[in-house]
Enzyme design. Structure first.
Site, PDB file in Angstrom:
ATOM      1  N   SER A 125       7.395  -7.293   2.566  1.00 31.42           N
ATOM      2  CA  SER A 125       8.430  -6.764   3.444  1.00 31.42           C
ATOM      3  C   SER A 125       8.882  -7.801   4.460  1.00 31.42           C
ATOM      4  O   SER A 125       8.107  -8.679   4.861  1.00 31.42           O
ATOM      5  CB  SER A 125       7.871  -5.543   4.183  1.00 31.42           C
ATOM      6  N   TYR A 150       1.544  -1.189   9.709  1.00 34.81           N
ATOM      7  CA  TYR A 150       2.207  -1.402   8.425  1.00 34.81           C
ATOM      8  C   TYR A 150       2.598  -2.868   8.264  1.00 34.81           C
ATOM      9  O   TYR A 150       2.294  -3.505   7.256  1.00 34.81           O
ATOM     10  CB  TYR A 150       3.449  -0.521   8.300  1.00 34.81           C
ATOM     11  N   LYS A 154       1.038  -5.906   5.558  1.00 29.21           N
ATOM     12  CA  LYS A 154       1.797  -6.739   4.616  1.00 29.21           C
ATOM     13  C   LYS A 154       1.525  -8.224   4.868  1.00 29.21           C
ATOM     14  O   LYS A 154       1.399  -9.011   3.921  1.00 29.21           O
ATOM     15  CB  LYS A 154       3.294  -6.435   4.729  1.00 29.21           C
TER      16      LYS A 154
END
Length: 340
Positions: A125, A150, A154
């Site tokens: 991402s 989050y 990543k």
């Protein structure tokens, strides 16, 4: 090639399954149905015109993963989508995100090592760039710790994959840093239908237009952008799915260990622009209000796509109007009553 798609009944995973089929590959789907629905499998089999092996399994359960690899001999590659993906939710459930996105990845890497899987494509991402000092961002733009679990999951995953690939003979990994996938398959047989309250803009737009929700909340109108709302690089999900297939085929033909690609359109659009594009392409007026900024949101980010274009030969084909049009076409197939 025979490709295992983890999270293959989810939004991006399901579209990638159809693109793998179009490119002549064989697909195996693994999904725990935590944010997807089993009826997507029927839609995929109808679109592909054949039965697709499916395993309801969780990447946190190594025994279940081992069963898949024993049952499906000759897997050539893995496209790994299965992950938790909401910035706001991750701020409330950090341990869940570490567990699923990091421990789950470790289990997948163990399968790669044990079963000698040569090709690995990872769903990353643009959150790894944090709040960039300048835009557009290139693959060499510094990555940074995120303000959300989050985003950090990543970033840590990318670091682990790069090290694992470097130390594991016979493995090539492609990390795709993508931006904001929207839209739906042209057939309107598959699309985005998250469980609960959507964390992404487009399903919130379409569900509001369909009457599932009273109004769209636009978070923040005081950003240092031309119209005061956040700017994102919105990419059609079919274009993104094609990039995964091209990444696999690139890995099969080229000599490298790990490659990283931004996958976006190279154009930034504000939230307000997307609302207007939806109204213009569909003729549907969208009730919306402005709310306070949402924790974890980056002000503006979009991709420099020079590398993915020059090395993979990939270019986006869908416009912003195509994105809103196909998203609405999909929403209209769902009826007026939102699912439980």
């Amino acid at each position: 090639m025979k490709i295992l798609v983890t999270g293959g009944l989810g939004y991006i995973g399901s579209h990638t399954v159809t693109e793998l089929h179009e490119a002549g590959h064989e697909m195996v789907i693994l999904d725990n149905l935590s944010n997807s629905r089993i009826d997507v499998l029927k839609a995929l089999e109808s679109l592909c015109g054949k039965s697709i092996p499916f395993y309801e399994a969780d990447i946190l359960h190594k025994e279940a993963l081992e069963h898949v690899f024993k049952a499906e001999a000759g897997i050539d590659g893995i496209i790994h989508f299965a992950a938790k993906k909401s910035v706001p939710e991750s701020l409330l459930m950090p341990v869940t995100y570490y567990q699923n996105n990091i421990t789950g990845l470790i289990n997948i890497m163990e399968m790669i090592e044990r079963h000698r899987i040569p090709f690995f494509v990872f769903s990353s991402s643009c959150t790894v760039y944090g709040e960039p000092e300048s835009v557009p961002v290139t693959e060499s733009t510094p990555t940074t710790r995120s303000i959300s679990p989050y985003g950090n999951s990543k970033l840590w995953a990318e670091q682990m994959i790069e090290e694992f690939t470097q130390l594991t003979e016979g493995v090539k990994s492609v990390i795709l840093r993508y931006f904001n996938p929207v839209g739906a398959h042209d057939s309107a047989r598959i699309g985005e239908l998250p469980r609960g309250i959507p964390g992404n803009l487009m399903p919130f737009i379409t569900q509001t237009a369909a009457g599932w929700r009273d109004e769209l909340k636009v978070f923040g109108q005081d950003y240092s952008t031309p119209d005061g709302t956040c700017i994102r690089d919105f990419i059609h999900v079919v274009d993104l799915a094609r990039a995964h297939v091209m990444a696999l085929e690139y890995a099969a033909k080229n000599d490298f260990r790990t490659e990283v690609f931004n996958v976006g359109t190279g154009n930034g659009h504000s939230v307000k622009e997307v609302v207007h594009a939806f109204e213009n392409s569909t003729g549907v007026k969208l009730p919306h209000i402005y709310a306070d900024r949402r924790p974890g949101d980056v002000e503006q980010i979009w991709a420099d796509t020079t590398k993915v274009t020059s090395q993979l030969g990939w270019k986006p084909e869908y416009s912003l109007q195509d994105m809103t049009r196909t998203a609405w076409k999909w929403q209209k197939t769902l009826g007026s009553k939102k699912p439980e």
